[in-house]
Enzyme design. Structure first.
Site, PDB file in Angstrom:
ATOM      1  CG  HIS A 172      -1.684  -1.231   1.458  1.00 20.14           C
ATOM      2  ND1 HIS A 172      -2.907  -1.499   0.879  1.00 20.14           N
ATOM      3  CD2 HIS A 172      -1.357  -2.334   2.192  1.00 20.14           C
ATOM      4  CE1 HIS A 172      -3.319  -2.706   1.275  1.00 20.14           C
ATOM      5  NE2 HIS A 172      -2.379  -3.240   2.056  1.00 20.14           N
ATOM      6  CB  SER A 198      13.102  22.823 -15.180  1.00 21.09           C
ATOM      7  OG  SER A 198      12.353  24.028 -15.213  1.00 21.09           O
ATOM      8  CE  LYS A 236      11.239  20.470 -11.785  1.00 20.94           C
ATOM      9  NZ  LYS A 236      10.043  19.920 -11.226  1.00 20.94           N
ATOM     10  CD  GLU A 284       8.549  12.556 -15.404  1.00 23.01           C
ATOM     11  OE1 GLU A 284       8.011  13.060 -14.422  1.00 23.01           O
ATOM     12  OE2 GLU A 284       9.203  13.230 -16.223  1.00 23.01           O
TER      13      GLU A 284
END
Ligand code: ARG
Length: 461
Positions: free
Chosen positions: A155, A276, A282, A289
């Protein structure tokens, strides 16, 4: 030139040609098309269906076309309807009359069934090889991390301590099953449809065993109608690729979470992350992704082809031309995902201290504290309750179970003795789990030996 102009009195409308053509994408299998034609004409000559001279001339012509395409001397320019017409037209241009005999006893229906199968078979092998490389990388990570403790989750909540080797081993299992699926479908698909003709075979004395063996198939297909209308092997491959993509996506999801500042279990290599345009601090996990994102696209191809096939009466229908762009896209996508993923994890740093520290907090040893009580005669259900109380107590004091004094332990249950610390130490929690499949070092090394053997035994298809 069209392969079928004879019974027509009008030119094809330009829009119709553009809608109908497949050369723009089926040129991808020019090599397989030529390979199939060479086998076909070799057999035709052996069976004396064409003369030996014509046969030799055709084979030579085809070999030249192949080499000219490969060296860039011959460009596949738009015009022909499909790669089959392109090659045949080029052949006749080069060798004249004899070229027109190549298509004897063959239809584009069995030709395209063959080409797509040959192409797919190569792709299945390539995919298997890429998975083999990924498994090798996973095994290396496992070997280096048999004692790297980390929390195991259920979980997405910390559950019990495991090791990184154990966690990665779960993916080793998944990608091994993926290889198994490729092997299964390879075995089933490896029969040759050439010679099925349009749908009903031909009246020429074709030797289908011969062409099958020239093309490295186990043998010829046994029903000519099915031969030209079967795309099951593609559906199986798309399904296997969907599962591969799903496995990659799950691992990527973990890499993305592990790469956050909140976790920092891993540090992606600069070469495998991007920045970024506005936020200078970043470093984004774009590759993970993208691999996760492309999964949807791969599933899409499976559903699309299943839907295309579902209403098709026997035998060949032009709808089936739709199999190509879908399948090519899925093959290219999944291959690049496996490769990029392998390189990404190979270059990634595991922050072992962070993992271990995380496993130390969050009561991952609570089950072991309960088991300690059980070993001292307390029924498990009561032990569960007692440890629940310990956890509440620790939460209140903001400490870990290991930080409690023996007096504090004893205040909740007198059964606890000095040896509880040993029993709930992370090392023990992991190392005592030695049954097959568990994270303990002993069990892990047995399993890793099996994995090593598996990789040695099955390098490829
Ligand atoms: N381009 C076609 C395909 O991909 C080749 C087969 C054409 N056969 C036919 N009868 N029109 O399916």
């Amino acid at each position: 030139m069209k392969l079928w102009g004879g019974r027509f009195t009008k030119e094809t409308d330009q829009l119709v040609h553009a809608f109908n053509e497949s050369l723009s994408f089926d040129q991808k299998f020019y090599r397989q098309d030529i390979q199939g034609s060479i086998a076909h004409v070799t057999m035709l000559a052996e069976q004396k269906i064409v003369s030996r001279e014509d046969g030799e001339q055709i084979v030579r012509g085809l070999e030249e076309i192949l080499s000219d395409i490969e060296t860039g001397k011959l460009k596949i320019l738009p015009g022909a309807e499909d790669i089959h017409s392109f090659v045949e037209e080029e052949l006749t241009k080069r060798i004249g009359e004899a070229g027109k005999r190549l298509h004897t006893g063959r239809s584009r229906n069995d030709q395209v069934a063959l080409d797509m199968k040959l192409y797919t078979r190569d792709q299945v092998k390539e995919m298997d090889h890429l998975l083999y490389g990924l498994l090798q990388e996973l095994l290396t990570i496992m070997e280096e991390n048999v004692e790297t403790y980390m929390p195991g989750f259920t979980h997405m909540q910390k559950a019990q301590p495991i090791t990184l080797a154990h966690h990665v081993g779960a993916y080793f299992e998944m990608f091994t099953r993926d290889r198994g699926r490729l092997q299964d479908l390879y075995e089933r698909m490896n029969v040759c449809p050439l010679g099925a003709g349009a749908l009903a075979g031909t009246t020429y004395p074709l030797d289908r065993e011969r062409t099958a063996s020239l093309l490295d198939f186990y043998g010829p297909t046994l029903n000519s109608i099915d031969s030209v209308s079967d795309r099951d092997y593609l559906l199986e491959f798309l399904s296997a690729m969907s599962i591969i993509a799903m496995h990659l996506s799950r691992f990527c999801e973990e890499v993305i979470v592990w790469n956050t500042d909140e976790y920092r279990f891993v540090e992606l290599d600069d070469a495998y992350s991007t920045g970024s345009s506005i936020m200078p601090q970043k470093k984004n996990p774009d590759i993970a992704e993208l691999i996760r994102g492309k999964t949807g696209r791969v599933y899409g191809t499976l559903i699309a082809l299943l839907t295309t096939m579902k209403g098709l009466p026997l035998a060949y229908n032009k709808d089936m031309q739709e199999d190509k762009e879908l399948a090519f896209d899925a093959m290219d996508t999944v291959k690049s995902c496996i490769l990029l993923f392998t390189r990404m994890i190979a270059s990634m740093t595991f922050c072992k201290d962070r993992m271990e520290d995380s496993a130390r907090h969050g009561f991952t040893n609570a089950t072991d504290a309960a088991d300690y009580l059980v070993k001292h005669g307390v029924p498990f259900r009561d032990a569960h309750g007692i440890v629940g109380e310990l956890v509440l107590y620790c939460l209140d004091k903001k400490i870990a179970l290991d930080d409690m004094t023996l007096e504090e332990f004893k205040a909740i249950s007198p059964v606890f003795e000095e040896d509880v610390y040993e029993a709930i130490s992370m090392k023990n929690c992991v190392e005592k789990r030695v049954c097959m499949g568990a994270p303990g070092k002993e069990a892990m090394s047995r399993v890793m030996d099996i994995y090593k053997r598996q990789l040695e035994e099955r390098r490829g298809l």
